[in-house]
Write a protein that holds these residues in place. Structure first.
Motif, short mmCIF file in Angstrom:
data_model
loop_
_atom_site.label_atom_id
_atom_site.label_comp_id
_atom_site.label_asym_id
_atom_site.label_seq_id
_atom_site.Cartn_x
_atom_site.Cartn_y
_atom_site.Cartn_z
N LEU A 68 -1.43 -56.13 -31.03
CA LEU A 68 -0.45 -57.38 -31.13
C LEU A 68 0.71 -57.51 -32.27
CD1 LEU A 68 -3.46 -60.07 -30.47
CD2 LEU A 68 -1.63 -59.20 -28.81
N ALA A 69 0.55 -56.57 -33.22
CA ALA A 69 1.38 -56.70 -34.40
C ALA A 69 2.83 -56.73 -34.05
CB ALA A 69 1.07 -55.39 -35.24
N ALA A 70 3.31 -55.89 -33.15
CA ALA A 70 4.84 -55.67 -32.96
C ALA A 70 5.25 -56.95 -32.11
CB ALA A 70 4.92 -54.35 -32.26
N THR A 71 4.91 -57.54 -31.25
CA THR A 71 5.45 -58.40 -30.52
C THR A 71 4.58 -59.83 -30.14
OG1 THR A 71 4.68 -57.81 -28.36
CG2 THR A 71 6.85 -56.64 -29.09
N GLY A 72 3.32 -59.62 -30.60
CA GLY A 72 2.21 -60.90 -30.36
C GLY A 72 1.79 -60.70 -28.80
N HIS A 73 2.18 -59.66 -28.12
CA HIS A 73 1.42 -59.38 -26.81
C HIS A 73 0.97 -57.93 -26.60
CE1 HIS A 73 2.71 -63.35 -25.28
NE2 HIS A 73 3.73 -63.26 -25.92
N PRO A 74 0.17 -57.59 -25.96
CA PRO A 74 -0.37 -56.07 -25.77
C PRO A 74 0.57 -55.42 -25.01
CG PRO A 74 -1.58 -57.59 -24.36
CD PRO A 74 -0.68 -58.50 -25.17
N VAL A 75 1.35 -56.03 -23.85
CA VAL A 75 2.29 -55.20 -23.15
C VAL A 75 3.68 -55.75 -23.20
CG1 VAL A 75 2.64 -53.88 -20.93
CG2 VAL A 75 0.40 -54.19 -21.95
N GLY A 76 4.61 -55.41 -23.01
CA GLY A 76 5.95 -55.80 -22.36
C GLY A 76 6.70 -56.69 -23.39
N GLY A 77 6.19 -57.11 -24.47
CA GLY A 77 6.97 -58.21 -25.44
C GLY A 77 6.72 -59.48 -24.87
N ARG A 78 6.06 -59.65 -24.01
CA ARG A 78 5.73 -61.03 -23.13
C ARG A 78 4.57 -61.14 -22.66
NH1 ARG A 78 7.21 -57.06 -19.44
NH2 ARG A 78 6.61 -57.48 -17.30
N PHE A 79 4.29 -62.50 -22.02
CA PHE A 79 3.12 -63.01 -21.76
C PHE A 79 2.84 -62.17 -20.30
CE2 PHE A 79 -0.01 -65.64 -19.25
CZ PHE A 79 -0.95 -65.77 -20.08
N THR A 80 1.94 -61.53 -19.91
CA THR A 80 1.69 -60.80 -18.68
C THR A 80 0.30 -60.84 -18.37
OG1 THR A 80 1.09 -59.02 -19.66
CG2 THR A 80 3.30 -59.03 -19.44
N VAL A 81 -0.08 -60.47 -17.12
CA VAL A 81 -1.36 -60.30 -16.78
C VAL A 81 -2.64 -59.45 -17.67
CG1 VAL A 81 -0.98 -58.09 -15.67
CG2 VAL A 81 -2.70 -59.74 -14.55
N ALA A 82 -1.89 -58.67 -18.56
CA ALA A 82 -2.87 -58.04 -19.50
C ALA A 82 -3.25 -59.19 -20.65
CB ALA A 82 -1.97 -56.94 -20.16
N ASP A 83 -2.49 -60.06 -20.84
CA ASP A 83 -2.74 -61.20 -21.80
C ASP A 83 -4.11 -61.98 -21.22
OD1 ASP A 83 -0.42 -61.60 -24.24
OD2 ASP A 83 0.25 -60.69 -22.45
N ILE A 84 -3.66 -62.24 -19.99
CA ILE A 84 -4.89 -63.03 -18.90
C ILE A 84 -6.19 -62.32 -19.14
CG2 ILE A 84 -5.52 -64.00 -16.91
CD1 ILE A 84 -2.67 -64.90 -16.47
N ALA A 85 -6.27 -61.16 -18.83
CA ALA A 85 -7.48 -60.28 -18.77
C ALA A 85 -8.29 -60.13 -20.32
CB ALA A 85 -6.94 -58.90 -18.26
N LEU A 86 -7.24 -59.99 -21.16
CA LEU A 86 -8.07 -60.10 -22.61
C LEU A 86 -8.22 -61.19 -22.96
CD1 LEU A 86 -5.27 -57.57 -23.99
CD2 LEU A 86 -7.74 -57.19 -24.06
N ALA A 87 -7.70 -62.31 -22.62
CA ALA A 87 -7.78 -63.56 -23.27
C ALA A 87 -9.22 -64.31 -22.56
CB ALA A 87 -6.66 -64.65 -22.91
N GLU A 88 -9.24 -63.96 -21.32
CA GLU A 88 -10.49 -64.39 -20.64
C GLU A 88 -11.73 -63.72 -21.01
OE1 GLU A 88 -10.14 -67.45 -19.83
OE2 GLU A 88 -10.95 -67.57 -18.03
N CYS A 89 -11.81 -62.57 -21.60
CA CYS A 89 -12.75 -61.86 -21.89
C CYS A 89 -13.16 -62.31 -23.46
CB CYS A 89 -12.74 -60.35 -21.91
SG CYS A 89 -12.53 -59.88 -19.97
N VAL A 90 -11.97 -62.26 -24.35
CA VAL A 90 -12.00 -62.93 -25.47
C VAL A 90 -12.67 -64.23 -25.64
CG1 VAL A 90 -10.88 -63.49 -27.85
CG2 VAL A 90 -10.23 -61.33 -26.58
#
Ligand SMILES: N[C@@H](CCC(=O)N[C@@H](CS)C(=O)NCC(=O)O)C(=O)O
Length: 220
Positions: free
Chosen positions: A155-177
């Motif tokens: 998350l260090a570079a952009t605050g998101h895991p992929v693509g520098g924006r909110f994506t389906v990856a944020d949802i998968a991770l956030a729902e498990c976290v």
């Protein structure tokens, strides 16, 4: 219209969140978990995960199931990866490599985070107090340190895991976290993960679906 078979108080929430973020029309067809009913089998029981009509869609007998035209899918995270690829940016993608990165983080969430974080949810919230085991919480918090360090760095570079924006990856991770939040100590030492999950939960789509979720009876 896309249909999600399930309830908000289940992993269907991941799909509902994605659909809200993507602005796609959808409807939720209530299918309750069989274990929440005294007897799920009679013909007049509410539509549930043991209803023959539901088992015809998903023989595994678990929610969610998604129907989009002729496409019927189970597995909440597979459904989200399908929707992300089918309906595209900005929350999804048309790009093969970005799709692969979404799959990478989705599988990381499902295999490295969820099995541990769900122990925290069970043993701090969902199980009857007499059945809770605090040792399992301690074990899960310890086991989550490595995946949370990995996520914190990502998350260090952009605050998101992929693509520098909110994506389906944020949802998968956030729902498990999210399942670990009843143990705030699990996020100690991971300031970026803490700030990121708070930002995820400040999103209008999240607030909207949580308001709907609150209308359902709590799991006991
Ligand atoms: N790996 C599956 C898990 C599905 C699952 O366990 N669903 C639960 C609700 S969150 C369920 O349907 N339980 C009801 C039952 O087992 O009868 C997914 O992500 O979709």
């Amino acid at each position: 219209m896309i249909e999600i078979f399930g309830v908000y108080r289940s992993r269907a929430l991941r799909n509902i969140w994605l659909l809200e973020e993507m602005g796609l029309p959808y409807r939720v067809v209530p299918v309750i978990q069989a274990f929440r009913l005294p007897d799920p089998l009679p013909a007049d029981a509410p539509f549930n995960t043991r209803s023959p009509e539901f088992l015809a869609m998903n023989p595994a007998g678990s929610i969610p199931v998604m129907r989009d035209g002729d496409v019927v899918l189970s597995e909440s995270l597979a459904i989200n990866l399908y929707l992300a690829r089918r309906y595209g940016p900005p929350v999804g993608t048309n790009d093969l490599v970005e799709s692969a990165k979404f799959a990478q983080w989705t599988l990381y969430a499902a295999t490295e985070i969820e099995p541990r974080s769900i122990q925290i949810l069970f043993n701090r919230v969902q199980l009857p107090p007499a059945q809770r085991d605090e040792a399992k919480v301690t074990e899960a918090v310890a086991a989550l340190r490595r995946p949370f360090a990995v996520l914190d760095a990502a998350l260090a570079a952009t605050g998101h895991p992929v693509g520098g924006r909110f994506t389906v990856a944020d949802i998968a991770l956030a729902e498990c976290v999210r399942y670990c939040l009843p143990a705030p100590e699990a996020l100690e030492g991971f300031p970026r993960v803490k700030a990121w999950i708070e930002a995820c939960h400040a999103r209008p789509a999240w607030k909207k679906i949580i308001a709907e979720r609150e209308k359902e009876p709590a799991l006991s």
